[in-house]
Design an enzyme around this catalytic site. Sequence first.
Site, mmCIF file in Angstrom:
data_model
loop_
_atom_site.group_PDB
_atom_site.id
_atom_site.type_symbol
_atom_site.label_atom_id
_atom_site.label_comp_id
_atom_site.label_asym_id
_atom_site.label_seq_id
_atom_site.Cartn_x
_atom_site.Cartn_y
_atom_site.Cartn_z
ATOM 1 N N HIS A 150 -13.930 24.149 -22.436
ATOM 2 C CA HIS A 150 -12.644 23.861 -21.779
ATOM 3 C C HIS A 150 -11.523 23.546 -22.785
ATOM 4 O O HIS A 150 -10.443 24.128 -22.728
ATOM 5 C CB HIS A 150 -12.784 22.691 -20.805
ATOM 6 C CG HIS A 150 -13.973 22.790 -19.909
ATOM 7 N ND1 HIS A 150 -14.328 23.970 -19.287
ATOM 8 C CD2 HIS A 150 -14.902 21.883 -19.514
ATOM 9 C CE1 HIS A 150 -15.419 23.761 -18.556
ATOM 10 N NE2 HIS A 150 -15.789 22.506 -18.682
ATOM 11 N N ASP A 174 -15.391 29.649 -16.864
ATOM 12 C CA ASP A 174 -14.965 28.363 -17.387
ATOM 13 C C ASP A 174 -13.966 27.906 -16.332
ATOM 14 O O ASP A 174 -12.850 28.417 -16.273
ATOM 15 C CB ASP A 174 -14.278 28.526 -18.755
ATOM 16 C CG ASP A 174 -13.842 27.182 -19.315
ATOM 17 O OD1 ASP A 174 -13.380 26.343 -18.525
ATOM 18 O OD2 ASP A 174 -13.954 26.975 -20.537
ATOM 19 N N HIS A 175 -14.373 26.990 -15.460
ATOM 20 C CA HIS A 175 -13.550 26.764 -14.269
ATOM 21 C C HIS A 175 -12.171 26.173 -14.606
ATOM 22 O O HIS A 175 -11.260 26.235 -13.792
ATOM 23 C CB HIS A 175 -14.290 25.929 -13.219
ATOM 24 C CG HIS A 175 -14.493 24.511 -13.589
ATOM 25 N ND1 HIS A 175 -15.482 24.102 -14.440
ATOM 26 C CD2 HIS A 175 -13.822 23.400 -13.230
ATOM 27 C CE1 HIS A 175 -15.412 22.804 -14.586
ATOM 28 N NE2 HIS A 175 -14.415 22.335 -13.868
#
Length: 494
Positions: free
Chosen positions: A241, A178-179
């Site tokens: 996110h 999950d960047h």
Amino acid sequence: MAQEQAVIFIIFGGSGDLAHRKLYPALFKLYTKGYLRQHFAVIGTARRPWSHEYFRQTVSESVANDLGDQAQVASFVQHFYYQSHDVKDANHYVALKKLAQQLNQQYQAQNNQIFYMAIAPQFFGTVAQHVNSEGLLNPDGFNRLVIEKPFGKDLTTARALNDSISATFKEEQIYRIDHYLGKEMIQALPILRFTNPVLEAVWNCHYISNIQITLAEALGVGERAGYYESAGALRDMIQNHALQILALLAMERPTEFTSQAVHQQKEQLFAQLHHYTLSEVDHNFVRGQYDVDRRGYQTAYREADNVPDDSLTETFVAGRIFVDTPRWHNVPFYVRTGKRLRQKATRIDIVFQPETNNIFANYHKQKILPRPTVLTIAIEPRQGLCLTVNGTNPGLGLRNSLQPLSFRQSDGSLANSQEAYEKLLIDILQGDQTNFTNWIEQAYTWQFIDIIRQRWDQITPDFPNYRSNTFGPSKSDQLLAQLGHEWIFGTDSF
Ligand code: NAD
């Protein structure tokens, strides 16, 4: 000085957009900083029949914008190899294994392997299965699997996906990216919370009125409409996110800052998300889809390529989430995301309880009305902190005015900061899963999201319902007004 890691990367989807735009530039940065030096090689696989030389050329181009001299780029790309490959063809895995073994010898990579899925999610299971059946795992080193989002589209598909990869890889070998968890200011959240007793002391329902998490994008859907149509903003941004940020803000204090202890707290937190009934969803979640802007310069979502004229896909979500723990009793966590909003910003606004005993109410017949203190955590494009407090302005009389105590990272320090992918790759090389999501977290968050999706699928929305270049549909403001709150972002200037 960075510790060099010996490893062979096997990248499925090595000719794709993600690999070229994010992965290769990040690997190059790791090379320039010494995390990767002599003992590594990268195998790119994809369907096209490319030569090693052609592949290296494409990699050179993808890192060309990053500082680094040509000689360095040239020596970096010598570590890259290409293997033409169809994910469904068992023979191709045999060839891949042979190449990986040969490069392992040549580069003395200590039998370590990272399998990176930069490929469409429907192939993840097939690849994992073949990696197992064709014996690509190397028992003498580490074998790590890196997976990109989306991790399923609901709990059922996520579980099927998880089952398909976990037949080959154990949970401690799986790195679900999950960047957002690689972003500097998101990684700063535990430091902020757990090393400043002054903040920790007020981090609860007695002092905090509400918390606002905003992930605002100014751009429209662009060329990603194919994927976006099947996802929508709820799945694309909130399930992963926004909820991951919420967990870092709301979880209890881990016993120590290790992957195991942090995930334990996050899992517990997700288990305590308050689930709505289907009809409660209507009062607590708002969806929207963008229209043209007021001047007609920006087109509507439905006008984008590959989007049907009657698309019901949401490009905006605002929601109110409660966490059923004593710490967060009655504290709404507002989450908001949208495309084509007025300004791009990822930020958190923590709104403290207002002063209820105003001793200045009758002071010299002046109206001194304290406003709530707000702590803003700016994640991007700016990075910084701002505590907005009631103070005074110099001059006649005593009047309160809001004063920002703010800190913003300078452009210079931002230039030195590490990009999210770079940070996450270092974690993967070092075997640290703290900044990745695990299966239990995925399962809980899908469970929560599925209820909202289920309700929305029952009712046809009246789309489009917000203009481009605004802060979304008016119902989003009404959602906060119901409890006497208002969005901080959109009304302030930080
Ligand atoms: P892409 O379409 O640009 O690349 C896909 C790659 O898969 C190509 O290299 C293609 O050759 C390869 N491929 C396709 N079919 C194949 C087959 N049958 N056998 C072997 N190889 C095959 O896609 P992308 O944008 O790079 O996305 C890759 C993954 O990353 C997806 O899971 C996507 O959801 C995820 N992701 C991408 C981004 C992004 O910014 N591009 C962001 C987040 C997540």
